[in-house]
Structures are given as C-alpha cells and as structure tokens.
Write an enzyme that holds these catalytic residues in place. Structure first.
Site, short mmCIF file in Angstrom:
data_model
loop_
_atom_site.label_atom_id
_atom_site.label_comp_id
_atom_site.label_asym_id
_atom_site.label_seq_id
_atom_site.Cartn_x
_atom_site.Cartn_y
_atom_site.Cartn_z
N CYS A 34 36.27 71.82 63.95
CA CYS A 34 35.51 70.54 63.21
C CYS A 34 34.50 69.96 64.24
CB CYS A 34 36.45 69.80 62.97
SG CYS A 34 35.81 68.01 62.34
N CYS A 37 34.27 66.30 64.55
CA CYS A 37 35.70 65.79 65.25
C CYS A 37 35.22 65.76 66.82
CB CYS A 37 36.56 66.65 65.00
SG CYS A 37 37.36 66.61 63.45
#
Lengths: 109, 308
Positions: A34, A37
C-alpha cells in the site's frame, strides 16, 4: 516500518496492547503493498515521538493479521483507529496529513 | 493570528504543485507550498505509472512522488501541511486564509489543488466508504480476494481498474449507465475477453446497503426496474471533480464543472494568479502534463513578479 516509538501489534497481542492499554492508543492498519500507507508512516513515527507518554502508537500489518481488521470492518488502508479504554473513539481512512491526525488524537485527550 | 508574506505561494502538493515548487525554489523566489494532506495527490493512490518518461520499467505512484518531494527539498522548498480556507484576490497583494485563522500574503499565487473522485451521491455511500466502498483499487483490492464486487463506471479508469480487480475478486460486475463503454478500445477488448468480468448495461446504482460492511447494491435499469445485486465491494470510478472550495468564483473564472480557466501561460483572469494541473479546465489530465503546467505557471509568476 515501525519507528522506535511505534509498536508492531498482532492479532495475538491486540487485546493486551490496545484494548487493555492504559493510554489512548492509535492503531495504523497498513500493508507492504500500500503506497499511501508508506507515505503516512513517517508522519505516524513523528507523532509517536511527540506524544510519547500520552498516546500509544501501534501499527498492524493487515496481511499477517486478518482477524483484527475483520473485526473492525476494515476494507481500506491506511485506516487509523483511535482507541480509549478499549472502545473506538474515532477513525480516519486514507493518507491524511499531520494536522488531521493531531485533530484525531485530540479526541482522546 | 500570525501573518507572513511570500513572493509566491503554491497551493497543492501533487505533481503540478511540486514541479512549480521545484522551478520556484531554483529561481530562489521567496516561496512556500501549502498542502492539506500528504504531498502526492491522486498519484499517491496510483499503483503503477508506465507513461512517465525516464522510467523505462515504470514506477510506483508512491515512489514517483517520493522522488519529486526529495528533489524539491534538495533545493530548499518550504512545505507546510495546512488547509487553505479562503482567498482574497481583490488587491494586488493576495491574502490566503488558513485553517486555524493564520493568514499568508503574497504577490503571486499558483493554484494546483487538483481533483478528487466523484461520488455517486446515493444512500449508504458515506457510511460504507472504507467498509466495502472504495475509490481506489490499488489501495483496497486485496481485501476482496475471492469475493464478488461491482465497478461503477464505463471510462478508462473504471475498466482498467475492473481488469486489475479480477486478480483478486472472483467476479467483477461492471455497472454502466449506457449500452457501450467510453474506455479506449484496447482496454475494452481486454475487459470483454476476461471471463471474470460481467457487464450490467443501462443501469444505475440507486442505493448501497449493509450492516458494518457492504452487503449489496440496488440497481435501476432504464425501464425503471429495480433489482438487488449481492456484493461485498463497490468500486466507484465516475470521473473527477475539482478541489476548488476555497476559490472565489467572482475573481477566478471557472468552467461549468468548476475547473479553472487559464490561458496557455497558465494565467487566470486575475493577474498574478496562475493555475496548473488537474484543477485547470482542459481535456488531458496526465502526470506528464501536470508537471509541464507547473513549470510554466512558475515561469509566468516569475515574469509577473519581475514586472512589479
């Protein structure tokens, strides 16, 4: 990915580390695939240092720990959930900036 | 409340704003870039970019932004994490009101706040966002492994993301308002050849429902017939809208959809105010066009500052 003030938690120790924590606790649910993230991680690390002793900062890898994200209905990351006394105070979905995270943390102080 | 002055303020830290900031920092202008979240904008949620020159193997959206940010920092660009609430452009010195009440004044201004995904605007959408509703396949696709989901939309993004989602989901139903796709022909062909993608034509989503997570969508066809499709995920790709809430419509010309109108030098109707990137009224929105416009905007701003 955790900084020295950010604790990696797992399904196994989520209860003692987060639910039964003495301090308000922010959990950053993330995964290695991700991008957003990764973008938010340094901000969480900075906040962990700034709020040391007042707010506990944790990270949970959702790939390795499916049970907890399932329990909280998480189907998007990054999701950051603020806990106090074992209860969810509020949550944010998506890579937000430092000021929005400070506003979130403020809800438990 | 505090106030500070700069020659140039750049609002927005996506590719357009970062390119504008790079040129401004190298020109040694007294400049600041204001970003309400994390620098990157829509690129941050783009899995992989294969059409940005100089990266023959392609590059992850996150990494491209990380490199752009490193580059502007090398030239000392000041970046502040703050949201802009309002602009006062009635005087030659422009005033920017920030969240928290502080103000910044400047001679020249570049608006590069980009765009964000459109929402369907149906019941259930707000409550279930992050709980099965998503606007970003690369962020959330792995949560839908072996599940049944829908993609709403018929353009390039919708169909490309539907194809990507079949790597995870068992079945992807594309719900589209018309009877044909708008997506580029090669992308369409790929989607039609994929047996995990099903199409539901001439249909609109009217409601998304579920307790604690998405359980299904209600769909209405052009004849008005309602039906329910049980799914665990809804991915919505129905275009974008400008991030323009702080832009005074009296002083900045915008098009029908709220995108800012500029000339070819990125100059708006208000002298000293430029716009660059996805916030501009234009046809093509690519990373490579955004960075070009960011550079032009700063060069125009510099020319304006030199005339003062």
């Amino acid at each position: 990915m955790a900084g020295e003030n950010v604790l990696q938690v797992t399904d196994a120790d989520f209860d003692p580390q987060v639910i039964k924590a003495d301090l308000p606790t922010l959990v950053d649910f993330w995964a290695p695939w991700c991008g957003p993230c990764k973008a938010i991680a340094p901000v969480v690390n900075e906040l962990a240092a700034e709020y040391a002793g007042r707010v506990k900062m944790c990270k949970m890898n959702v790939d390795e720990n499916p049970a907890t994200p399932g329990k909280y209905g998480i189907r998007a990351i990054p999701t950051l959930i603020l806990f106090k006394g074992g209860k969810v105070v509020d949550q944010i979905v998506g890579a937000v900036g430092k000021t929005q995270l400070i506003a979130l943390i403020g809800k438990a102080l | 409340m505090a106030s500070s002055n700069y020659q140039l303020v750049i609002i927005g830290g996506g590719p357009a704003g970062l390119a504008a900031g790079l040129y401004a920092a190298r020109a040694r202008l007294n400049v600041i870039l204001l970003e309400k979240g994390i620098p990157g904008g829509q690129v941050l949620v783009t899995d992989w970019i294969d059409n940005y020159p100089g990266f023959p193997e392609g590059i992850a959206g996150f990494e491209l932004i990380e490199r752009m940010t490193e580059q502007v920092k090398r030239f000392g660009l000041e970046i502040q994490n703050v949201e802009v609430l309002h602009l006062d452009l009635s005087k030659p010195v422009k005033t920017i009101l920030l969240e928290g009440g502080d103000t910044i004044t400047c001679q020249a201004l570049i608006i590069a706040t980009g765009a964000r995904p459109n929402q369907l605007g149906v019941p259930g959408e707000t409550d279930l966002t992050g709980k099965g509703i998503s606007y970003c396949a690369t962020c959330d696709a792995p949560f839908f492994r072996d599940q049944e989901i829908t993609v709403v939309g018929g353009g390039d993004t919708a169909i490309q993301e539907a194809i990507y989602l079949t790597k995870f989901a068992r079945l992807v139903t594309v719900i589209h308002r018309r009877d044909a796709l708008r997506a580029t022909r090669v992308i369409q062909e790929k989607a039609f050849a994929n047996d995990r993608i099903k199409f539901l034509w001439n249909s609109e989503v009217t409601r998304i429902f579920g307790k604690g997570g998405v359980e299904g969508v209600e769909v209405r066809d052009t004849q008005g017939k309602l039906s329910i499709i049980p799914v665990q995920g809804v991915f919505i790709f129905i275009g974008i809208k400008p991030n323009n809430s702080f832009v005074p419509k009296e002083e900045i010309e915008t098009d029908h959809w709220g995108f800012i109108v500029t000339d070819s030098e990125m100059q708006t109707k208000t002298i000293g105010v430029m716009a660059a990137g996805d916030i501009r009224s234009k046809k093509i929105r690519q990373v490579v066009t955004a960075v070009g416009e960011g550079a032009i905007a700063t060069l125009s701003a510099e020319e304006y500052l030199n005339r003062l």
